[in-house]
Design an enzyme around this catalytic site. Structure first.
Site: not given
Length: 762
Positions: A35, A96, A140
């Site tokens: 991580r 993931h 967007y």
């Protein structure tokens, strides 16, 4: 019969600390290895690697990407942008299993040219800005890969790295990226794991390639040789690296340290002697909006008197305009003050803590990082060569079969038309392999026109030559290093320091720490006349006025002048009260000479602190004689009584019924103290008998049966004691021989010389 089992039968007893430590260890290892820490070989954390891998599978390569990075099936290769929501969905669904917000945030950072020196994602839409504004929602924004990402993933389809199953076993993902782009140092990384962290600044790609090329030519190159090439971090926001070369070299040698960076600025003349300072680059990871807020707070809080205004005139480029209070302000003094008080100067930590090829976290120096990265690239080069060898061997096997079919084309056609098992017949008659026979049988009729012996033999010869070269490459470490250096040179052309994109942005220019500028240097020095009235109203008139004319000034009804003296706007004024508290006033902050001024109590918090004893300008480095009305006193340094707050300092702890009566400056050559009491007894003793203190009651200067202290003064014994005579003459009298009054401190004293002032004041 239904089996009813007690759920408590499955409970096992374990010591709580053992169970907790085992589970926390699993969590810690997961955080460290999967991580928070980047891989040394490609400089990526798992979330970044999975993002780029998912974008590659979605055919989001950059325009002009080289063919070797494109996925098979060229018809589907496009250079169009795709919605970020589509990428994030693929990543969290296939690779993931974490939150979409964290994944999108990681993707946004990969696209920000102010966060990464060489962005790996080409974003379209609002991806945030250097002011700290967030990116638009993922529905967007659109994105595709950049050329740097393509360089980082080049060779994924050529057997260069291992693949592993995804978390659900349905797909595969690469363990590491094989590309030549030196992403770990080029873009840096930061992260906090469990018990360890990493912080790597970005660097110039061309410098990294040059340093790697030096290590290829000379594996025993010294660290100092590398530091001649890698001059330090190269931040995307530019700035100036001001540490000296020794500090920078030590940080890279050990893998731990920090780099002091400043904003880049220049002076712009505004005509008629006016000027402004313009900041064009700010330190890395400093939000411009927060920086301007810091500077504005200095103005509002009046912590930097020489600063008048700050304006943000930025558009695509940063432009912060800093305006001084006056044209006489020194630009370097102003900027040094801002470097000290704001994030225009900050430190970026270096902690080269990475995962090596065995997934072990290690803190490495610059040379070790480059050597390990080159070892990975050599391994990739050899694996690519072996993968190509396998492809050539398979192709040459087919070519041999095609040549046999060409030479015996009529017989092959006859076998296919007449035999029930043509494959077995051909294999037996022409000594073909199963794969060769299958390829001949699967040929279309239109392909027969391509079966020309010369063409087949030409391709066979080319493959044979390529195979020989690859075999030599695999067997020769020298050839591998030569080939890797050539590939690095080709990559360097794309990130050339001569181009706008590849040139160094962070200037390396040694500079000392920002100076702590004294108040006097921040204030324009001007003469003033300070006037304090009987009722405690204070004002400062410009220029040095005639002190004798203070009585002619306007005062409130029933008020009049009490203290008047000359000073400078850079002075600090000491205001002593009878309670023993001393306040500090800035001469530049006094109200103007128009009107009656302001009550001094509005400038400091002296409510219920007694009456004003005296007001005078402080002489830094000097000393004061402090004495209470009961005859106790001590000597204090001016620096110890100056206060930084409105509440002042309690310097003299006066006893009940007493008050602070005397605050006198001690002359540079003074060696004696003269004390006179209300009983008109005079006493002289050496100044060294007075203790030096910062706060307290002091010692008994003179003993009284009744009354108390009237006045005290310091003087030089060889000069005698002088006092002003009464009347209009203004004449001064000096008593040269003070021996009769010179006794030990604490005595009662004796009557003063003839002619001593009747008011008992020196």
């Amino acid at each position: 019969m239904t089996d009813f089992r007690d759920p408590f039968d499955a409970i096992k007893d374990h010591p709580f600390d053992d169970a907790l430590s085992q589970r926390y260890l699993v969590y810690a290892l997961s955080t460290i290895t999967a991580r928070s820490l980047p891989d040394l070989r490609d400089g990526l954390k798992p979330v970044h690697r999975r993002l780029l891998w998912a974008m590659r599978l979605l055919r989001m390569e950059p325009a002009g990407a080289s063919p070797d990075v494109l996925v098979a099936n060229p018809a589907r290769n496009t250079t169009s942008y795709k919605k970020c929501a589509r990428v994030v969905g693929d990543v969290i669904g296939k690779y993931h299993p974490h939150g979409d917000t964290s994944v999108y945030d990681a993707m946004v950072r990969l696209a920000q040219d102010f966060s990464l020196r060489t962005p790996l994602v080409d974003g379209q839409g609002n991806f945030g800005n250097i002011d700290g504004d967030n990116a638009a929602a993922m529905r967007y924004t659109e994105a595709r890969l950049t050329q740097a990402a393509a360089d980082l993933m080049a060779g994924l389809d050529e057997g260069t790295v291992d693949f592993r199953p995804t978390y659900n076993g349905e797909d595969e993902e690469p363990e590491v990226f094989p590309g030549l782009f030196p992403n770990l140092l080029a873009n840096g990384a930061s992260g906090i794991a469990v018990g360890m962290a990493t912080s790597i600044p970005p660097h110039n790609v061309a410098e990294l390639i040059d340093a790697a090329s030096l290590l290829i030519d000379n594996p025993d190159a010294e660290h100092a040789d590398l530091m001649q090439i890698v001059r330090g971090p190269d931040f995307p926001t530019g700035g100036v690296l001001v540490d000296n070369a020794a500090i920078i070299s030590e940080a890279y040698a050990t893998g731990r340290g920090s780099f002091r960076t400043r904003a880049r600025w220049h002076k712009e003349d505004g005509g008629r002697g006016t000027w402004v300072a313009v900041v064009t680059q700010i330190p890395f990871q400093v939000q411009k909006s927060k920086l301007i807020e810091q500077i504005a707070a200095l103005i509002n809080d009046k912590k930097l008197p020489i600063l008048a205004d700050v304006r943000d005139e930025s558009d695509a480029e940063i432009r912060i305009v800093i305006e001084p209070r006056a044209r006489t302000v020194d630009p370097d003094v102003l900027m040094d003050s801002l470097f000290r008080l704001t994030d225009l100067e900050n430190r970026f930590p270096l902690n080269l803590n990475v995962l090596d090829a065995t997934r072990t976290p290690r803190v490495l120096g610059l040379k070790t990082v480059l050597v390990e990265w080159l070892r990975h690239q050599i391994d990739v080069l050899v694996r690519r060569a072996r993968h190509r060898l396998d492809k050539i061997t398979a192709r040459m096997e087919l070519l041999d079969g095609y040549i046999i079919a060409y030479l015996n084309l009529d017989r092959v056609i006859e076998i296919i038309r007449t035999e029930d098992e043509p494959k077995l017949v051909m294999m037996e008659e022409f000594q073909l392999t199963d794969r060769q026979a299958e390829a001949i049988l699967n040929m279309r009729l239109r392909s027969l026109r391509k079966l020309e012996e010369m063409e087949l033999r030409r391709e066979h010869a080319e493959l044979l030559k390529e195979r020989d070269d690859l075999i030599k490459l695999v067997e020769s470490p020298t050839r591998q290093r030569t080939r890797l250096k050539k590939d690095l040179a080709d990559l360097r052309k794309r990130y050339s320091p001569d181009s706008d994109f590849g040139k160094r942005r962070t200037l390396v220019e040694e500079a000392g720490p920002a100076r702590e500028i004294p108040l006097e240097a921040m204030i324009e020095r001007e003469p003033i006349t300070v006037i304090l009235s009987e009722r405690g109203w204070i004002r400062a008139m410009s220029g040095h006025r005639d002190l004798a004319a203070a009585d002619t000034l306007k005062f409130k009804e029933g008020d009049g002048p009490k203290i008047a003296f000359h000073a400078q706007t850079t002075d600090k004024l000491l205001l002593a009260t009878s309670s023993g508290r001393i306040f500090t006033l800035g001469a530049d902050k006094l109200p103007g000479g128009r009107g009656f001024g302001d009550p001094v109590r509005s400038l400091v918090d002296m409510d219920d602190q007694g009456e004003i004893v005296t007001l005078f300008p402080a002489s830094m480095g000097g000393e004061l004689l402090l004495a209470a009305s009961d005859g106790r006193g001590f000597v204090a340094a001016v620096a110890d009584v100056i206060a930084e707050t409105r509440k002042g300092k309690q310097v003299v702890n006066v006893r009940a019924g007493a008050r602070l009566a005397i605050v006198r400056k001690i002359g540079a050559e003074a060696d004696s103290v003269a004390v006179v009491g209300e009983n008109r007894k005079l006493l002289v003793f050496p100044l060294v008998e007075m203790p030096r203190m910062a706060r307290g009651q002091g010692v008994q200067m003179q003993r009284y049966r009744d009354g108390g202290l009237s006045d005290a003064v310091t003087f030089r014994m060889s000069d005698g004691l002088s006092w002003t005579m009464g009347g209009g003459s203004g004449r001064t009298r000096t008593e040269a021989d003070m021996t009769p009054w010179r006794v030990a401190r604490g005595a009662a004293g004796r009557m003063p010389p003839v002619g001593f002032p009747r008011d008992n004041r020196f």
